[in-house]
Motif scaffolding. Structure first.
Motif, PDB file in Angstrom:
ATOM      1  N   GLN A 177       0.830  -1.199   0.000  1.00  0.00           N
ATOM      2  CA  GLN A 177       0.000   0.000   0.000  1.00  0.00           C
ATOM      3  C   GLN A 177       0.869   1.257   0.000  1.00  0.00           C
ATOM      4  OE1 GLN A 177      -3.113   0.095   3.005  1.00  0.00           O
ATOM      5  NE2 GLN A 177      -3.347  -2.127   2.885  1.00  0.00           N
ATOM      6  N   LYS A 178       1.929   1.235   0.803  1.00  0.00           N
ATOM      7  CA  LYS A 178       2.829   2.386   0.864  1.00  0.00           C
ATOM      8  C   LYS A 178       3.518   2.613  -0.480  1.00  0.00           C
ATOM      9  CE  LYS A 178       3.955   2.357   5.815  1.00  0.00           C
ATOM     10  NZ  LYS A 178       5.051   2.233   6.807  1.00  0.00           N
TER      11      LYS A 178
ATOM     12  N   LEU B 271       1.138   4.242  -2.826  1.00  0.00           N
ATOM     13  CA  LEU B 271       0.885   5.635  -2.461  1.00  0.00           C
ATOM     14  C   LEU B 271       2.100   6.511  -2.777  1.00  0.00           C
ATOM     15  CD1 LEU B 271      -0.951   7.751  -1.199  1.00  0.00           C
ATOM     16  CD2 LEU B 271      -0.153   7.032   1.064  1.00  0.00           C
TER      17      LEU B 271
ATOM     18  N   VAL C 137      -3.287  13.464   2.464  1.00  0.00           N
ATOM     19  CA  VAL C 137      -4.139  12.361   2.023  1.00  0.00           C
ATOM     20  C   VAL C 137      -5.082  12.000   3.169  1.00  0.00           C
ATOM     21  CG1 VAL C 137      -2.433  11.451   0.398  1.00  0.00           C
ATOM     22  CG2 VAL C 137      -2.468  10.601   2.759  1.00  0.00           C
TER      23      VAL C 137
ATOM     24  N   VAL D 153      -2.686   7.631   5.808  1.00  0.00           N
ATOM     25  CA  VAL D 153      -1.416   7.024   5.431  1.00  0.00           C
ATOM     26  C   VAL D 153      -1.376   5.599   5.986  1.00  0.00           C
ATOM     27  CG1 VAL D 153       1.084   7.100   5.767  1.00  0.00           C
ATOM     28  CG2 VAL D 153      -0.175   9.219   5.341  1.00  0.00           C
TER      29      VAL D 153
END
Length: 208
Positions: free
Chosen positions: A11-12, A15, A178, A181
């Motif tokens: 996911q990081k 992003l 966002v 996070v």
């Protein structure tokens, strides 16, 4: 709340790709290559955040599209605060910090990031200005994946003695915000995020 849904590293990574593009657009949208944004960030920081007398403040040398902390560092130096810059010593370790004054010579460090020479005194900061790719209102940041600031903040927050807790302040463009996070148990929070539009406390309240 700890984000436990799915593969957090994946996911990081996803992003980060989006956040790099968003930050580049934000920098381009600020005239003079971000210089005016840096001045507004400095004004918002000085207005919102109270520092103890004799505090040592760590900055960073802005690279690429990072929001520039230099106007804030110059203002803090003019106000009598001592400054330092982070130094990456070895992968897997916290950052080290060396004393620095505006105008002092710097030398290439890891990834060619300018750092004070090894002859500069090592210090422990009371406040860190932290670069980032993205942030949320709970104070969590998306960094570059090395974990250097997380390890550093964990170490500084666990120190004893007269120093007390360190203050962590993210420096960013407002467009880098966002909704959330992705984070793991080792991720450290920021006490404030300061942008060209204002200063955000991590409990969600905003000043400016």
């Amino acid at each position: 709340m700890l984000n436990m849904a799915g593969d957090i590293p994946a996911q990081k990574a996803g992003l980060r790709a989006m956040a790099k593009q968003r930050r580049a657009v934000a920098r381009a949208a600020n005239r003079d290559n971000g210089t005016r944004a840096g001045a507004r960030i400095a004004a918002n920081l000085l207005q919102a955040v109270s520092l103890p007398i004799n505090a040592i403040v760590s900055g960073y040398h802005a690279m690429g599209d990072e929001a520039d902390p230099l106007p804030a560092l110059l203002a803090l130096a003019a106000g009598g605060y001592s400054l330092c810059l982070p130094v990456t010593l070895k992968r897997g370790l916290p950052l080290s910090f060396r004393l620095w004054r505006p105008g002092d010579a710097l030398e290439p460090g890891v990834w060619d990031i300018p750092v004070p020479p090894a002859t500069a005194p090592e210090v422990e900061p009371d406040m860190l200005l932290v670069p980032l790719l993205a942030f949320d209102r709970e104070g969590y940041r998306l960094g570059y994946g090395g974990g250097y600031y997380d390890r550093t903040l964990a170490a500084l927050r666990g120190r004893g003695g007269e120093k007390g807790p360190v203050l962590a302040i993210g420096i960013a463009y407002a467009a880098q915000e966002v909704e959330s996070v992705p984070r793991e148990a080792t991720d450290q929070w920021l006490d404030w995020i300061v942008t060209e539009q204002g200063a955000i406390r991590t409990d969600g309240r905003t000043d400016g």
